[in-house]
Design an enzyme around this catalytic site. Structure first.
Site, PDB file in Angstrom:
ATOM      1  N   ASN A  32       0.855  -1.184   0.000  1.00 11.12           N
ATOM      2  CA  ASN A  32       0.000   0.000   0.000  1.00 11.12           C
ATOM      3  C   ASN A  32       0.900   1.246   0.000  1.00 11.12           C
ATOM      4  OD1 ASN A  32      -1.454   2.254   1.016  1.00 11.12           O
ATOM      5  ND2 ASN A  32      -3.112   0.882   1.584  1.00 11.12           N
ATOM      6  N   HIS A  68       1.049   6.222   1.714  1.00  6.93           N
ATOM      7  CA  HIS A  68       1.823   7.180   2.511  1.00  6.93           C
ATOM      8  C   HIS A  68       3.078   7.697   1.810  1.00  6.93           C
ATOM      9  CE1 HIS A  68      -1.200   7.034   5.432  1.00  6.93           C
ATOM     10  NE2 HIS A  68      -1.125   5.718   5.498  1.00  6.93           N
ATOM     11  N   HIS A  81      -5.450   3.660  -1.955  1.00  7.89           N
ATOM     12  CA  HIS A  81      -6.783   4.052  -1.503  1.00  7.89           C
ATOM     13  C   HIS A  81      -7.058   5.477  -1.962  1.00  7.89           C
ATOM     14  CE1 HIS A  81      -9.686   4.357   2.226  1.00  7.89           C
ATOM     15  NE2 HIS A  81     -10.277   4.690   1.088  1.00  7.89           N
ATOM     16  N   ARG A 123      -9.187   8.247  -1.459  1.00  6.51           N
ATOM     17  CA  ARG A 123     -10.194   8.670  -0.478  1.00  6.51           C
ATOM     18  C   ARG A 123     -11.001   9.834  -1.028  1.00  6.51           C
ATOM     19  NH1 ARG A 123      -8.952   6.626   5.014  1.00  6.51           N
ATOM     20  NH2 ARG A 123     -10.687   7.923   5.640  1.00  6.51           N
ATOM     21  N   ARG A 141      -6.721  12.873   0.488  1.00  7.93           N
ATOM     22  CA  ARG A 141      -5.664  13.321   1.413  1.00  7.93           C
ATOM     23  C   ARG A 141      -4.294  12.744   1.053  1.00  7.93           C
ATOM     24  NH1 ARG A 141      -7.402  10.146   6.890  1.00  7.93           N
ATOM     25  NH2 ARG A 141      -9.363  11.182   6.454  1.00  7.93           N
ATOM     26  N   GLU A 173      -8.381   0.487  -3.330  1.00  6.00           N
ATOM     27  CA  GLU A 173      -9.272   0.535  -2.168  1.00  6.00           C
ATOM     28  C   GLU A 173     -10.211   1.705  -2.371  1.00  6.00           C
ATOM     29  OE1 GLU A 173      -7.046   0.931   1.411  1.00  6.00           O
ATOM     30  OE2 GLU A 173      -6.079  -1.000   1.170  1.00  6.00           O
ATOM     31  N   THR A 203      -8.528   3.705   8.026  1.00  8.44           N
ATOM     32  CA  THR A 203      -9.741   2.884   8.042  1.00  8.44           C
ATOM     33  C   THR A 203      -9.866   2.216   9.412  1.00  8.44           C
ATOM     34  OG1 THR A 203      -9.174   2.434   5.748  1.00  8.44           O
ATOM     35  CG2 THR A 203     -11.008   1.199   6.674  1.00  8.44           C
ATOM     36  N   GLU A 247     -11.174  -9.310   2.619  1.00 12.41           N
ATOM     37  CA  GLU A 247      -9.913  -8.927   3.254  1.00 12.41           C
ATOM     38  C   GLU A 247     -10.221  -8.774   4.741  1.00 12.41           C
ATOM     39  OE1 GLU A 247      -7.187  -6.293   1.389  1.00 12.41           O
ATOM     40  OE2 GLU A 247      -6.459  -5.502   3.302  1.00 12.41           O
ATOM     41  N   HIS A 276      -3.885  -4.511   7.498  1.00 17.17           N
ATOM     42  CA  HIS A 276      -4.058  -3.315   8.328  1.00 17.17           C
ATOM     43  C   HIS A 276      -3.214  -3.424   9.586  1.00 17.17           C
ATOM     44  CE1 HIS A 276      -5.576   0.433   9.780  1.00 17.17           C
ATOM     45  NE2 HIS A 276      -6.228   0.581   8.643  1.00 17.17           N
TER      46      HIS A 276
HETATM   47  N1  PXP Z   1      -5.977  -3.089   3.781  1.00 24.63           N
HETATM   48  C1  PXP Z   1      -6.941  -2.142   3.832  1.00 24.63           C
HETATM   49  C2  PXP Z   1      -8.314  -2.501   3.393  1.00 24.63           C
HETATM   50  C3  PXP Z   1      -6.636  -0.826   4.258  1.00 24.63           C
HETATM   51  O1  PXP Z   1      -7.611   0.103   4.308  1.00 24.63           O
HETATM   52  C4  PXP Z   1      -5.300  -0.510   4.594  1.00 24.63           C
HETATM   53  C5  PXP Z   1      -4.956   0.898   4.969  1.00 24.63           C
HETATM   54  O2  PXP Z   1      -5.174   1.737   3.890  1.00 24.63           O
HETATM   55  C6  PXP Z   1      -4.340  -1.532   4.514  1.00 24.63           C
HETATM   56  C7  PXP Z   1      -4.704  -2.814   4.131  1.00 24.63           C
HETATM   57  C8  PXP Z   1      -2.913  -1.269   4.862  1.00 24.63           C
HETATM   58  O3  PXP Z   1      -2.828  -0.943   6.211  1.00 24.63           O
HETATM   59  P1  PXP Z   1      -1.461  -0.398   6.791  1.00 24.63           P
HETATM   60  O4  PXP Z   1      -1.138   0.847   6.050  1.00 24.63           O
HETATM   61  O5  PXP Z   1      -1.766  -0.179   8.237  1.00 24.63           O
HETATM   62  O6  PXP Z   1      -0.429  -1.467   6.571  1.00 24.63           O
END
Ligand code: PXP
Length: 255
Positions: free
Chosen positions: A10, A13, A46, A48, A52, A73, A104, A154, A193
């Site tokens: 992901n 960030h 993602h 959003r 952001r 996402e 999330t 998921e 997550h």
């Molecule tokens: N899976 C989903 C559905 C998420 O919303 C997120 C965060 O955007 C992640 C995985 C990844 O989570 P993390 O950034 O905490 O590793």
């Protein structure tokens, strides 16, 4: 079931950091290329409602360049469906979204929201997009996702990651049971997550889980060791947990 566990990175960030100065650096597309070289199997982003971190142009570039399959996402809204239909990602993960949240916070309530979610799942599955629903590890949620015709669930690993000691072991058992139910119903089972080097192994050792999506920790660690090295270490920890001799004890025993 010992097939290789897939790793989705992901990159939200990376965009957070870029947006802090409003320019083009660091570029999420470059992060995707580095993740691919380091052993990732897909890229998760993602988009959003408040934009952001990831921007519309990032989704266009990630889908167009196809460095790795894109897992988008998204909240189940008409605006996001339009973006999805225009960009045709490989997969979509439907997530809940609140404006004020930092990230999330919980899974979608697929039971309560089934009438709202159904047309989104149907529209995307109909054109070959693999739709996952992000849920808490509960039997009723898994069954609702199946009834909706999703391709995958998921499982939200946030509570497992935040818990300690006995409570973490309990959360791990909830993940194991939900994963078994999902695969028993013919769904793919993904998880993610909050996962880090310290928490990934027991989840990676669940044989029914075929994909992990991990972001914040890996991007953060990348600040210190480089994104490629950060992804490589995660890849190795996942492979060891899945294939190593401690697989069974790790799965049921220590979290
Ligand atoms: N899976 C989903 C559905 C998420 O919303 C997120 C965060 O955007 C992640 C995985 C990844 O989570 P993390 O950034 O905490 O590793």
């Amino acid at each position: 079931m010992t097939e290789r566990l897939r790793l989705g990175i992901n990159i939200d960030h990376v965009a957070t950091l870029r947006n802090a100065r409003g320019g083009r650096h660091p570029d999420p597309l470059r992060a995707a290329a580095i993740a691919a070289k380091a052993g990732a199997d897909s890229i998760t982003a993602h988009l959003r409602e408040d934009r952001r971190h990831i921007q519309d142009a990032d989704i266009v570039a990630l889908a167009r360049e196809g460095v790795l399959p894109l897992n988008l996402e998204m909240a189940a809204t008409p605006e996001m469906l339009e973006v999805t239909l225009a960009n045709r990602p490989h997969a979509v993960c439907l997530v809940p979204e609140k404006r004020q949240e930092l990230t999330t916070e919980g899974g979608l309530d697929a039971v309560a929201e089934k009438h709202h979610l159904a047309p989104y799942v149907e529209a995307m599955m109909a054109i070959g997009i693999e739709v996952a629903i992000f849920i808490d590890p509960e039997r009723a949620q898994v069954e609702a996702a199946r009834a909706l015709g999703a391709f995958a669930v998921e499982l939200h690993t946030g509570r497992y990651c935040n818990a300690e000691g006995e409570a973490r072991t309990e959360e791990l058992h909830r993940l194991v049971e939900a994963a078994e139910r999902a695969v028993g119903l013919g769904l793919e089972c993904h998880a993610g997550h909050g996962l880090s080097f310290d928490t990934v192994a027991p989840v990676a050792a669940i044989p029914e889980v075929c994909e992990l999506n991990i972001g914040h920790f890996l991007v953060g660690e990348g600040v210190f060791v480089g994104l490629g090295a950060s992804v490589q270490t995660m890849r190795a920890l996942m492979d060891d947990a899945r294939n190593g001799p401690l697989q069974k004890t790790t799965q049921r025993g220590s979290a």
